[in-house]
Design an enzyme around this catalytic site. Structure first.
Site, PDB file in Angstrom:
ATOM      1  CG  ASP A 195      33.771  -5.778   2.679  1.00 53.69           C
ATOM      2  OD1 ASP A 195      33.111  -4.732   2.556  1.00 53.69           O
ATOM      3  OD2 ASP A 195      33.343  -6.907   2.376  1.00 53.69           O
ATOM      4  CD  GLU A 279      32.285  -0.717   2.670  1.00 57.21           C
ATOM      5  OE1 GLU A 279      31.585  -0.592   1.669  1.00 57.21           O
ATOM      6  OE2 GLU A 279      32.297  -1.745   3.361  1.00 57.21           O
ATOM      7  CB  CYS A 332      38.824  -4.146 -10.776  1.00 58.43           C
ATOM      8  SG  CYS A 332      40.353  -5.105 -10.954  1.00 58.43           S
ATOM      9  CG  ASP A 361      32.873 -10.463   1.480  1.00 54.35           C
ATOM     10  OD1 ASP A 361      32.120  -9.713   0.820  1.00 54.35           O
ATOM     11  OD2 ASP A 361      32.457 -11.384   2.200  1.00 54.35           O
TER      12      ASP A 361
HETATM   13 ZN   LIG Z   1      40.576  -5.194 -13.210  1.00 55.39          ZN
END
Ligand SMILES: [Zn+2]
Length: 408
Positions: A195, A279, A332, A361
């Protein structure tokens, strides 16, 4: 596999050689500007715009009369500059076409005249007496130039071109060679998600953090002071010239600190992993946000992507670039629950579904890793079935890599 590789190193010039290099760079700059003006003139008159070859003939005639000083420099310097103008034209019109089709979002600039005040510039050789020795490089007209770093340039390589350039009072030589590269063997087993950020340069899914040198920020105070001092100097004065040089040195220093950190970071990633998920950051778009612009330009996101792309090939690492709209921070990494909203300020959050406490992060890097692994599986599945799948991110990166290797 044949690859093109560049080696750049600093020259150790004496005064005579420095003068000769300045002359060559001056001739290259003159030829560039002259060619650009000739092209524009022809275009305005509605005539056929002359090519580098036409202009080369024209310039050779002029050399016999008004431009006799050009005999003092290698004929390569102006000749290559003429080719550069052609290249600049091609690039401009290629981007113009893409822009009209809506495929190019960047800035569009017509080739500009080169100003000495913007830098001494560079000159290039592709032919002639070029030879590399462990501690010197021999170039046409310039003779043998000493190198600051010994045994770095490849001695018996197939040389494609040599460029000599100046930056902040230092002279560099860059040698493009074609060399055979062994198929890389990657014995690593670990996959990693990365990230990229502003607070830290990068947070990895294996909990390693790379801090941002923020070279510009640290030197910003000094830079501002120098810039103020520079603006107070009278235009055209010796003092102004001196302060201009000081500024150039500081800018170069900042660029070098940044470059060093980025190279260490990207090499570490590619050397120690078999899979990297990252990314696809929309750098040009983010730079439009003035609050973020300086921090992003300082972190060098675009450069990270460029380095990762070619180093992944070098070390045999798989690089997967995930979609820029994938909500990595909000997902998540344990249960896959996606938050509706997560403010930029929030650094720690708890998943309402599974109750895991996430550091922003760290969680983002793990989500990136997870999605990049499924992405690459999909891509490989499509490849093996032989169907014409839509161009996946993986294959796009590979295509980009080939282009990169072909170009540099
Ligand atoms: Zn979760």
């Amino acid at each position: 596999m044949k690859i093109t590789r560049g080696y750049k190193t600093e020259l150790d010039l004496n005064n005579k050689q420095r003068t000769a290099c300045l002359q060559h760079a001056g001739a290259a700059r003159f030829a560039y500007n002259w060619a650009l003006a000739r092209k524009q003139e022809a275009y305005k008159k509605g005539e056929k715009v002359p090519t580098a070859l036409d202009l080369h003939r024209e310039l050779n005639k002029l050399k016999k009369t008004e431009l006799s000083w050009m005999y003092d420099v290698s004929k390569c310097a102006p000749q290559e500059a003429l080719r550069h103008v052609d290249k600049a034209y091609d690039n401009f019109f290629r981007r113009l076409k893409l822009k009209k089709q809506g495929k190019y979002k960047g800035k569009l600039g017509f080739p500009q005249f080169k100003k000495k005040s913007k830098g001494i510039g560079s000159f290039r050789f592709t032919t002639g007496a070029i030879k590399v020795f462990p501690n010197v490089i021999q170039l046409p007209r310039l003779g043998r130039l000493r190198l600051k770093e010994h045994d770095y340039l490849p001695v018996n390589a197939h040389i494609l071109s040599v460029t000599v350039s100046e930056q902040a009072g230092r002279w560099f030589v860059s040698v493009q060679v074609e060399e055979e590269q062994q198929e890389p063997v990657n014995n690593n087993t670990s996959a990693i998600g990365v990230d990229l950020g502003i607070h830290t340069l990068a947070t990895c899914s294996d909990k390693v953090e790379f801090s941002n040198p923020r070279a510009l920020k640290k030197k910003l105070k000094k830079l501002k002071r120098l810039q103020r001092a520079h603006s107070r100097k009278q235009k055209g004065s010796k003092n102004r010239e001196k302060s201009r040089k000081r500024l150039a040195v500081l800018h170069a220093r900042i660029a070098n600190i940044r470059k060093d950190a980025l190279h260490k970071f990207t090499t570490h990633l590619c050397k120690n992993h078999t899979h990297i998920g990252i990314e696809d950051l929309h750098v040009a778009g983010m730079l439009k946000n003035h609050h973020l612009a300086q921090a992003i330009a300082d972190s060098g996101f675009g450069e990270i992507r460029r380095q990762l792309t070619y180093k992944a090939v070098k070390f045999g690492t798989r690089l997967v670039v995930i979609d820029r709209f994938y909500p990595s921070s909000k997902t998540c990494s344990v249960c896959g629950y996606v938050l509706e909203k997560l403010d930029l300020k929030v650094r720690v959050w708890t998943c309402p579904n599974c109750g895991t406490v996430h550091y922003r992060d760290d969680n983002a890097s793990k989500s990136i890793l997870a999605v990049s692994l499924t992405d690459s599986l999909n891509a490989r599945g499509a490849d093996s079935s032989g169907s014409l799948a839509t161009m996946s991110e993986t294959s796009r990166v590979e295509a980009g890599t080939k282009q990169h290797l072909g170009m540099s």
